[in-house]
Design an enzyme around this catalytic site. Sequence first.
Site, PDB file in Angstrom:
ATOM      1  N   GLY A  30      11.992  18.400  40.244  1.00  0.00           N
ATOM      2  CA  GLY A  30      10.546  18.322  40.051  1.00  0.00           C
ATOM      3  C   GLY A  30       9.817  18.015  41.349  1.00  0.00           C
ATOM      4  N   GLU A  67      13.458  10.728  50.112  1.00  0.00           N
ATOM      5  CA  GLU A  67      14.633  10.809  49.252  1.00  0.00           C
ATOM      6  C   GLU A  67      15.658   9.802  49.774  1.00  0.00           C
ATOM      7  OE1 GLU A  67      15.747  12.392  46.326  1.00  0.00           O
ATOM      8  OE2 GLU A  67      17.387  11.022  46.820  1.00  0.00           O
ATOM      9  N   CYS A 121      20.387  17.267  39.287  1.00  0.00           N
ATOM     10  CA  CYS A 121      20.849  18.584  38.841  1.00  0.00           C
ATOM     11  C   CYS A 121      21.759  19.229  39.879  1.00  0.00           C
ATOM     12  CB  CYS A 121      19.649  19.478  38.545  1.00  0.00           C
ATOM     13  SG  CYS A 121      20.144  21.132  38.056  1.00  0.00           S
ATOM     14  N   CYS A 148      23.839  19.363  36.508  1.00  0.00           N
ATOM     15  CA  CYS A 148      23.991  20.732  35.993  1.00  0.00           C
ATOM     16  C   CYS A 148      24.855  21.633  36.872  1.00  0.00           C
ATOM     17  CB  CYS A 148      22.626  21.425  35.873  1.00  0.00           C
ATOM     18  SG  CYS A 148      21.212  20.371  35.684  1.00  0.00           S
ATOM     19  N   TYR A 174      25.086  15.615  25.246  1.00  0.00           N
ATOM     20  CA  TYR A 174      25.372  16.736  26.147  1.00  0.00           C
ATOM     21  C   TYR A 174      26.583  16.442  27.037  1.00  0.00           C
ATOM     22  CZ  TYR A 174      20.694  18.874  25.522  1.00  0.00           C
ATOM     23  OH  TYR A 174      19.584  19.491  25.038  1.00  0.00           O
ATOM     24  N   GLU A 180      30.283  18.230  27.004  1.00  0.00           N
ATOM     25  CA  GLU A 180      30.593  19.145  28.109  1.00  0.00           C
ATOM     26  C   GLU A 180      31.858  18.688  28.838  1.00  0.00           C
ATOM     27  OE1 GLU A 180      26.871  19.315  30.258  1.00  0.00           O
ATOM     28  OE2 GLU A 180      26.067  20.815  28.856  1.00  0.00           O
ATOM     29  N   ARG A 224      22.904  15.048  18.029  1.00  0.00           N
ATOM     30  CA  ARG A 224      21.960  14.797  16.945  1.00  0.00           C
ATOM     31  C   ARG A 224      20.795  15.795  16.900  1.00  0.00           C
ATOM     32  NH1 ARG A 224      21.145  10.200  14.102  1.00  0.00           N
ATOM     33  NH2 ARG A 224      22.662   8.993  15.291  1.00  0.00           N
ATOM     34  N   THR A 242      16.051  20.015  33.605  1.00  0.00           N
ATOM     35  CA  THR A 242      15.629  20.450  34.942  1.00  0.00           C
ATOM     36  C   THR A 242      14.480  21.466  34.920  1.00  0.00           C
ATOM     37  OG1 THR A 242      17.813  20.025  35.811  1.00  0.00           O
ATOM     38  CG2 THR A 242      16.472  21.597  37.043  1.00  0.00           C
ATOM     39  N   HIS A 261      26.066  47.933  21.287  1.00  0.00           N
ATOM     40  CA  HIS A 261      27.420  47.876  20.740  1.00  0.00           C
ATOM     41  C   HIS A 261      28.458  48.304  21.773  1.00  0.00           C
ATOM     42  CE1 HIS A 261      30.388  47.893  17.563  1.00  0.00           C
ATOM     43  NE2 HIS A 261      30.793  49.068  17.973  1.00  0.00           N
ATOM     44  N   GLU A 287      24.814  41.647  19.740  1.00  0.00           N
ATOM     45  CA  GLU A 287      24.309  42.536  18.688  1.00  0.00           C
ATOM     46  C   GLU A 287      24.235  41.810  17.340  1.00  0.00           C
ATOM     47  OE1 GLU A 287      26.809  45.902  17.472  1.00  0.00           O
ATOM     48  OE2 GLU A 287      28.510  44.930  18.428  1.00  0.00           O
TER      49      GLU A 287
HETATM   50  P1  NDP Z   1      22.296  12.368  25.207  1.00  0.00           P
HETATM   51  O1  NDP Z   1      20.944  11.845  25.047  1.00  0.00           O
HETATM   52  O2  NDP Z   1      22.552  13.833  25.119  1.00  0.00           O
HETATM   53  O3  NDP Z   1      23.236  11.690  24.127  1.00  0.00           O
HETATM   54  C1  NDP Z   1      23.416  10.310  24.093  1.00  0.00           C
HETATM   55  C2  NDP Z   1      24.559  10.054  23.159  1.00  0.00           C
HETATM   56  O4  NDP Z   1      25.003   8.742  23.353  1.00  0.00           O
HETATM   57  C3  NDP Z   1      24.194  10.203  21.703  1.00  0.00           C
HETATM   58  O5  NDP Z   1      25.237  10.873  21.042  1.00  0.00           O
HETATM   59  C4  NDP Z   1      24.041   8.766  21.224  1.00  0.00           C
HETATM   60  O6  NDP Z   1      24.488   8.575  19.929  1.00  0.00           O
HETATM   61  C5  NDP Z   1      25.019   8.065  22.118  1.00  0.00           C
HETATM   62  N1  NDP Z   1      24.694   6.682  22.400  1.00  0.00           N
HETATM   63  C6  NDP Z   1      23.534   6.181  22.787  1.00  0.00           C
HETATM   64  N2  NDP Z   1      23.635   4.861  22.991  1.00  0.00           N
HETATM   65  C7  NDP Z   1      24.894   4.528  22.727  1.00  0.00           C
HETATM   66  C8  NDP Z   1      25.596   3.324  22.771  1.00  0.00           C
HETATM   67  N3  NDP Z   1      25.006   2.192  23.112  1.00  0.00           N
HETATM   68  N4  NDP Z   1      26.915   3.347  22.452  1.00  0.00           N
HETATM   69  C9  NDP Z   1      27.514   4.505  22.097  1.00  0.00           C
HETATM   70  N5  NDP Z   1      26.882   5.686  22.038  1.00  0.00           N
HETATM   71  C10 NDP Z   1      25.579   5.694  22.344  1.00  0.00           C
HETATM   72  O7  NDP Z   1      22.832  11.732  26.579  1.00  0.00           O
HETATM   73  P2  NDP Z   1      23.764  12.265  27.757  1.00  0.00           P
HETATM   74  O8  NDP Z   1      24.089  11.047  28.517  1.00  0.00           O
HETATM   75  O9  NDP Z   1      24.860  13.112  27.235  1.00  0.00           O
HETATM   76  O10 NDP Z   1      22.789  13.167  28.605  1.00  0.00           O
HETATM   77  C11 NDP Z   1      21.600  12.607  29.158  1.00  0.00           C
HETATM   78  C12 NDP Z   1      20.520  13.659  29.242  1.00  0.00           C
HETATM   79  O11 NDP Z   1      20.819  14.555  30.288  1.00  0.00           O
HETATM   80  C13 NDP Z   1      20.402  14.526  28.001  1.00  0.00           C
HETATM   81  O12 NDP Z   1      19.513  13.959  27.071  1.00  0.00           O
HETATM   82  C14 NDP Z   1      19.925  15.824  28.524  1.00  0.00           C
HETATM   83  O13 NDP Z   1      18.542  15.839  28.475  1.00  0.00           O
HETATM   84  C15 NDP Z   1      20.402  15.854  29.951  1.00  0.00           C
HETATM   85  N6  NDP Z   1      21.527  16.796  30.093  1.00  0.00           N
HETATM   86  C16 NDP Z   1      21.340  18.097  29.811  1.00  0.00           C
HETATM   87  C17 NDP Z   1      22.372  18.984  29.921  1.00  0.00           C
HETATM   88  C18 NDP Z   1      22.152  20.418  29.590  1.00  0.00           C
HETATM   89  O14 NDP Z   1      21.004  20.841  29.536  1.00  0.00           O
HETATM   90  N7  NDP Z   1      23.196  21.205  29.326  1.00  0.00           N
HETATM   91  C19 NDP Z   1      23.704  18.573  30.351  1.00  0.00           C
HETATM   92  C20 NDP Z   1      23.810  17.161  30.599  1.00  0.00           C
HETATM   93  C21 NDP Z   1      22.751  16.311  30.472  1.00  0.00           C
HETATM   94  P3  NDP Z   1      23.537   8.579  18.652  1.00  0.00           P
HETATM   95  O15 NDP Z   1      23.173   9.977  18.390  1.00  0.00           O
HETATM   96  O16 NDP Z   1      24.402   8.012  17.595  1.00  0.00           O
HETATM   97  O17 NDP Z   1      22.362   7.711  18.993  1.00  0.00           O
END
Ligand code: NDP
Length: 450
Positions: free
Chosen positions: A16, A35, A43, A48, A178, A182, A205, A313, A439, A444
């Site tokens: 950003g 920075e 990212c 990413c 995420y 991954e 979720r 990002t 195809h 498709e």
């Molecule tokens: P996310 O927000 O995707 O997921 C957090 C996870 O951690 C949820 O499953 C949540 O569970 C769980 N959680 C939260 N607090 C606790 C806790 N205290 N103990 C145990 N589990 C917990 O977070 P990530 O860290 O995976 O990624 C961060 C952000 O980075 C993402 O929100 C996304 O925006 C970005 N990102 C995007 C990617 C992409 O576009 N492909 C790739 C990687 C990151 P519950 O659902 O039960 O609350």
Amino acid sequence: MPEFDYDLFVIGAGSGGTRAARISASHGAKVAIAEEYRVGGTCVIRGCVPKKMLVYGAHFAEDLHEAERFGWDIKGASFNWQRLRDIVQTDVDRLEGLYGQTLDNNKVELFNERATITGANEVTLASGKKLSASKILVATGGWPFPAQCEGAEHALTSNEIFHLDECPKSIIIIGGGYIANEFAGIFHAFGADVTIANRSGVILRSYDQEIVGKLQDMSVAKGITYRLNAPLQKIEKNTDGTVTVHFQDEKPAQTADVIMVATGRYPNADNLGLENAGVARDKGGAIIVDDYNKTNVDSIYAVGDVTDRVQLTPVAIREGHAFADTVFDNNPRTVDYSNIPSAVFSSPPIAAVGMTEKEAREKYGDDVNVYRSDFRPMKNVVSGRQERGLYKMVTAGPDDKVVGLHMIGPESSEILQAAAVAVKAGLSKQDFDDTIALHPSMSEELVLLK
Ligand code: NDP
């Protein structure tokens, strides 16, 4: 004498901040950027980009295994983590250089040090130098939550995971989002024994849970373990370097080479001096901004993860660009947050745009239709792999307008970007059906949904 040293001072040279700096400069502004770590931000440096390179590396595990079915004899194939890690880091260095060059080409002055806000129009660099600016933009991103339990210091986050000396033979990943999904796919492909442990019974979720269920089934079939409803209790470091993780569930503690915590990211806004200028933050610490990315202080703006709107990002880049056009091109622009496509680069990947079936039913009630294609990709048929893909279209209203598209399957992230244009444009199921299939392809299926 100009009133300020700069028209714009940007704090944070991530996605950003860099976009905002270069576009503002191209509009004629005198711009500086600070920075404290590496130009490129999360990212490019530890998110990413290096993650996707590891995903590419991981794909070879299954492809090599199946190569024989396609006529290739691959004998003695082995995986070298250090080689992949180092090549990825070399490319990260290259990209960091390109980001620096872009700033340079646009005459953006770069300060490789931390900057804090010491007034509504003033920043102070770590070296003590004070600089003034007509506008200050905070683009400092986010930071991974640490583990919330005793022994938290023994857990790695996505910041460190790219630099491991050895590929772990076993890894416990805390969180079900995420990053957890991954890296589960990545380390499983590299031969590790992988457990995803989440505090609740749900993973990913925000995604359509029918699609997520497919990922879970396929992951379990591969050998990935899910330990759900298992909040962390304690992490212990053993003398042999392994960690033993205790959970608040009925099952015994689990030992692994590495524990990684991926439980979300919080806005990186502490100790930035925001209070010196009276910049307001919300309960989670995010900087509060209006539709034009302006804080409650007229001269201070913020974009990207530090505002905790949508942590992606391309969204931060759009916000940075909109800020630059608004403030330095007299062209007020806001970001449209509807129908943002997203993907989880799990194995196989998930991609989605728009509403899940549940969200659509909550909004439109019975006026919702769901169309599916549950198919086995041709490549999997030939290779003998049992994995299937699922594409799901959610429509609403009398015109069957597409309000959501959800996919799991090979290359779904590549396919969804194009389909997202149709969803964003408000097209209907009939528009998809009217399009002749390409195809043979997986995409498709999008025009053959039943
Ligand atoms: P996310 O927000 O995707 O997921 C957090 C996870 O951690 C949820 O499953 C949540 O569970 C769980 N959680 C939260 N607090 C606790 C806790 N205290 N103990 C145990 N589990 C917990 O977070 P990530 O860290 O995976 O990624 C961060 C952000 O980075 C993402 O929100 C996304 O925006 C970005 N990102 C995007 C990617 C992409 O576009 N492909 C790739 C990687 C990151 P519950 O659902 O039960 O609350």
